[in-house]
Scaffold this motif. Structure first.
Motif, PDB file in Angstrom:
ATOM      1  N   THR A   1      -3.613   0.567  -3.114  1.00 17.29           N
ATOM      2  CA  THR A   1      -2.314  -0.921  -3.611  1.00 17.29           C
ATOM      3  C   THR A   1      -2.493  -1.094  -4.779  1.00 17.29           C
ATOM      4  O   THR A   1      -2.307  -0.560  -5.551  1.00 17.29           O
ATOM      5  CB  THR A   1      -3.122  -2.011  -2.472  1.00 17.29           C
ATOM      6  OG1 THR A   1      -4.499  -2.350  -3.467  1.00 17.29           O
ATOM      7  CG2 THR A   1      -3.879  -1.160  -0.917  1.00 17.29           C
TER       8      THR A   1
ATOM      9  N   SER B   1      -5.102   6.963   0.030  1.00 14.51           N
ATOM     10  CA  SER B   1      -3.899   5.367  -0.474  1.00 14.51           C
ATOM     11  C   SER B   1      -4.088   4.289  -1.864  1.00 14.51           C
ATOM     12  O   SER B   1      -5.430   4.346  -2.012  1.00 14.51           O
ATOM     13  CB  SER B   1      -4.194   4.393   0.617  1.00 14.51           C
ATOM     14  OG  SER B   1      -5.849   3.082   0.859  1.00 14.51           O
TER      15      SER B   1
ATOM     16  N   LYS C   1       0.451   5.469   1.015  1.00 13.03           N
ATOM     17  CA  LYS C   1      -0.518   6.001   1.590  1.00 13.03           C
ATOM     18  C   LYS C   1      -0.226   7.603   1.217  1.00 13.03           C
ATOM     19  O   LYS C   1       1.077   8.142   1.755  1.00 13.03           O
ATOM     20  CB  LYS C   1      -1.238   5.945   3.047  1.00 13.03           C
ATOM     21  CG  LYS C   1      -1.909   7.017   3.171  1.00 13.03           C
ATOM     22  CD  LYS C   1      -2.141   5.994   4.773  1.00 13.03           C
ATOM     23  CE  LYS C   1      -3.941   6.644   5.236  1.00 13.03           C
ATOM     24  NZ  LYS C   1      -4.429   6.082   6.499  1.00 13.03           N
TER      25      LYS C   1
ATOM     26  N   GLY D   1       1.489   9.278   4.991  1.00 13.63           N
ATOM     27  CA  GLY D   1       0.695   8.389   5.853  1.00 13.63           C
ATOM     28  C   GLY D   1      -0.290   8.279   7.454  1.00 13.63           C
ATOM     29  O   GLY D   1      -0.929   7.523   8.120  1.00 13.63           O
TER      30      GLY D   1
ATOM     31  N   GLN E   1       1.115  -0.977  -0.227  1.00 11.99           N
ATOM     32  CA  GLN E   1      -0.010   0.405   0.087  1.00 11.99           C
ATOM     33  C   GLN E   1       1.188   1.263   0.026  1.00 11.99           C
ATOM     34  O   GLN E   1       2.382   1.121   0.534  1.00 11.99           O
ATOM     35  CB  GLN E   1      -0.771  -0.083   1.185  1.00 11.99           C
ATOM     36  CG  GLN E   1      -2.162   1.296   1.278  1.00 11.99           C
ATOM     37  CD  GLN E   1      -1.872   1.675   2.414  1.00 11.99           C
ATOM     38  OE1 GLN E   1      -3.591   1.076   2.847  1.00 11.99           O
ATOM     39  NE2 GLN E   1      -1.446   1.455   4.080  1.00 11.99           N
TER      40      GLN E   1
END
Length: 794
Positions: A252, A250, A240, A244, A238
């Motif tokens: 993936t 985010s 983001k 974060g 992932q």
């Protein structure tokens, strides 16, 4: 609230405009000075105005993206110092998005955004503003360019543009080994806030792998990951934004990681002992059995080598590898014999072809197994005591000469008797025979080495009463030993050419010889002039003692007109045992040469023909000769047609009418014909007339009887008397040696002897065959046959 925001934007714009005004280029200041100058003159017409600072200078405006309110967003406000608020000034906006995205109130100068802006589509817009007189549209100020920037908000999540990803890492890798790096992108402005600041984390794939938060590098997290236990892993990574923190967007991606093989497993036999069997009739190279050591590694890491390390069968068997199945193949190296040895033991070792030294400490990368091989009994063919035989036999040896003996035996326990035979296709001419029980080979005729020096035959041996097809063959090579039975002869039969003016003592030829027999060491030919020509005064011979001889001229003054060819007989001896010699004739031809001994001609014709005769003259002479010959032949033919009969009788002979014939005689088969000449001479009939072609052994007296008188003309009595004498004479056939025939009849092997058919073809017939017909035809052969050339030489 929106008005306060617009005021704020306006104030910000004014502040930035002031800063920009201080840094504008001189040419712009000059233009502004002109605008200010005009503004000052216009103020003198009314009242004197104080000079004030202009608000017509700015650099850029800002607007927030993705605004979704019901009313247009106030971007900013434009205002000129000449605007007194009476509505005479009109503000005009041009450039990117002017009139569609951005609109301006031409009275107040307020700029609004009528559409939602997306910074990711276009981050800024360049516009141009100008103040003009409303009634004349004349510019009151120079146009000024400004920028409207779209202020970013965090409205785009991170994206992995190249996913899904595939990676590999060797098994048994250390912790922290880099697998690969994944990278996500964020469309937000990286220079404004944390909207594009990304942090990576792993959602799936723990505890086997980890990812670095800042770089996205995936690393191994567990030691000794074994490919043979698990080969593939699915990892989810992932990314983001907002560093974060909570509230960030985010994205993936999936990473499929495969463990690649390393040589970390040794080969292993499934069992420790293997049992195989082989029949004693198997030939070397045939397969006995297979075994395989298993290695879970892949590719070259799983390649296994096999070898025999010990055992009593190491000399009898060999081992190899099947490249497709990686099995060990045991093959027969030498023939086995059930009667000699019935079991063999082998020790087989399996090891990796390529070893990884990192794993040597884990233990030996090899394994061993025992192979027991049982020999099975079989009905074997006989075996010869030698793989091949070589014999010698003398050339011209008589029929039945022993050449040699072959021997075979039955290797089975029964030890059956053996039957021998020569394979017919190897001895087509049947030069040899073999004793079927003892194997003794003999000749059937004398052999000639010069025709065939080696005879290669095959002998077959089979058990008497054994199985069909159980036989053995052996090659027998028979050499015919040379016997000196051929005389030497000239190596080449060429004429020797000698000039007429050759000088005495000159070498004219070097002759050599060949012999069909084998020449012994230091054996050479000897040459000499044959005894019959030893006293010739023309040529001499010198033996060079190296199997050659030199021919020299002993006199001068050769003439082709006198003799153009000489024959020199030379005797050649081979000095063999027994010695053989032969006489060969060397032909020496005298030729015409120039002053440099260059041969010009070796023919006689140029000396016979007159010098300087042209080709046309030669043709004319030949034509005349042909015409004369044709006339002569025609004349002879006409003469023969008019020729009188061969037997002419005197006119006073009253019996002439009884000997004239128009038909031909019957030959030897005609028993009614008689000698007419005898009828003309009755006196000769009173005595006994013997045959002229043979000499009788006994003389029989004439039988008494009544005979006519000497001068009697009673022909009938005479004929009867002669018939009676011929019938009672046991020593000879009917007397007809001088009878005259025009045709010999069907029973004669000689054919027709009549000259009636050969009158016009005399020159075309060949009567030489009469010489071989015996004494009866000797006279005809002398009359019609050609003269023997041998008589001329004599």
């Amino acid at each position: 609230m929106r008005e306060g925001l617009g005021l704020q934007v306006f104030l910000v714009c004014l502040g930035m405009a002031v800063c920009s005004h201080a840094s504008m280029p001189q040419n712009h200041a000059h233009q502004r000075g002109l605008s200010l100058h005009r503004h000052k003159e216009r103020g003198k017409e009314g009242q004197v105005l104080h000079r004030s600072k202009r608000g017509w200078v700015w650099n850029q405006f800002f607007v927030i993206e993705e605004y979704t309110g019901p009313d247009p967003v106030l971007v900013g406000r434009l205002h000129s110092d000449v605007d007194t608020g009476d509505g005479n000034i009109k503000y005009i906006l041009s450039g990117e998005g002017a009139g569609t995205i951005f609109v301006i109130d031409d009275k107040t100068g307020n700029i609004h955004a009528t559409k939602t802006l997306d910074r990711e589509e276009q981050a800024q817009y360049t516009l141009t503003a100008q103040a003009v007189a409303r009634d004349t549209n004349k510019p009151l100020e120079p146009p000024s360019e400004f920028i409207v920037k779209v202020q970013d908000i965090n409205d785009n999540p991170p994206e992995f543009l190249h996913g899904p990803y595939y990676a590999s890492v060797p098994e048994m890798s250390n912790v922290g080994t880099s697998v690969m790096q994944v990278t996500a992108t964020d469309a937000d402005d990286p220079t404004y806030g944390n909207s594009a600041r990304l942090v990576y984390s792993i959602l799936q794939g723990q505890p086997y792998f980890s990812v670095e938060p800042q770089t996205g590098i995936i690393r191994t997290a567990l030691p000794n990951m074994d490919r043979e236990a698990r080969q593939e892993y699915d990892v989810v990574i992932q990314a983001k934004d907002m560093g974060g923190h909570m509230g960030g967007l985010s994205g993936t991606t999936e990473v499929k990681i495969t463990l690649t093989d390393v040589n970390d497993n040794p080969p292993k036999f499934p069992q420790s002992v293997y049992t195989m069997s082989v029949s004693e009739d198997k030939v070397p190279g045939e397969e006995v059995g297979r075994l395989k050591a298993k290695d879970p590694d892949l590719g070259e890491n799983g390649l296994v080598l096999y070898r025999l390390i010990e055992g009593d069968g190491m000399n009898m068997f060999e081992i190899s590898v099947d490249s497709e199945t990686q099995e060990a193949v045991i093959k027969l190296k030498k023939p086995v014999d059930f009667e000699a040895k019935r079991t063999y033991t082998l020790r087989v070792e399996a090891s990796n072809k390529f070893e990884d030294p990192r794993f040597n400490a884990w233990g030996p990368y090899k394994d061993t197994a025992t192979v027991k091989i049982m020999v099975e009994d079989a009905d074997e063919p006989p075996a010869f005591t030698s793989p091949n035989y070589t014999f010698e036999v003398e050339e011209n040896a008589p029929n039945g000469t022993v050449v040699g003996r072959v021997h075979a035996r039955d290797t089975d326990v029964a030890n059956s008797p053996i039957r021998y035979m020569i394979l017919s296709y190897t001895d087509v001419d049947q030069f040899f025979t073999i004793d079927s029980e003892k194997g003794i080979i003999k000749t059937t005729r004398p052999l000639d080495r010069e025709t065939q020096s080696w005879h290669n035959i095959s002998v077959s041996a089979a058990e008497i009463g054994g199985s069909l097809g159980q036989h053995a063959k052996v090659r027998v090579n028979i050499k015919v030993k040379d016997l000196n039975d051929n005389a030497p002869e000239f190596a080449a039969q060429n004429d020797v050419l000698v000039c007429e003016n050759v000088a005495p003592g000159k070498l004219i030829e070097t002759v050599s010889a060949v012999d069909k027999d084998e020449m012994a060491h230091r054996q050479h030919f000897r040459f000499s002039i044959a005894p019959e020509a030893a006293n010739n005064h023309n040529f001499t011979l010198k033996d060079n003692r190296d199997s050659t001889a030199s021919i020299f001229v002993t006199r001068k003054g050769f003439s082709r007109m006198t003799q153009d060819i000489y024959f020199l007989p030379i005797e050649i001896n081979d000095n063999g045992v027994p010695p053989m010699s032969s006489t060969n004739t060397l032909t020496i031809r005298v030729c015409s040469c120039d002053s440099r001994d260059t041969i010009l001609s070796c023919n006689v014709e140029p000396f016979i023909l007159p010098a300087g005769l042209s080709t046309g003259a030669l043709i004319a002479i030949l034509a005349c000769i042909v015409i004369l010959l044709a006339i002569v032949v025609l004349f002879v033919a006409l003469r023969r047609q008019k020729k009188e009969p061969l037997i002419v009788f005197e006119e006073e002979d009253i019996r002439e009418n009884i000997i004239t014939y128009d038909d031909e005689g019957g030959g030897e088969e005609d028993t009614e014909a008689f000698d007419i000449a005898t009828l003309q001479n009755p006196d000769g009939a009173n005595g006994f007339l013997p045959r002229k072609d043979i000499k009788p052994e006994l003389q029989y007296p004439t039988r008494p009887g009544t005979r006519p008188a000497a001068n009697s003309v009673d022909v009938d009595d005479f004929i009867k008397t002669r018939i009676s004498d011929a019938d009672n004479d046991p020593t000879a056939p009917p007397y007809d040696s001088i009878q005259i025939y025009g045709y010999e009849g069907r029973g004669s092997v000689a054919g027709s002897l009549s000259s009636l058919e050969t009158v016009t073809t005399d020159s075309d017939l060949d009567y030489d065959y009469l010489q071989s017909w015996g004494p009866r035809f000797k006279k005809l052969a002398d009359l019609y046959g050609t003269k023997d050339p041998a008589d001329d030489n004599s």
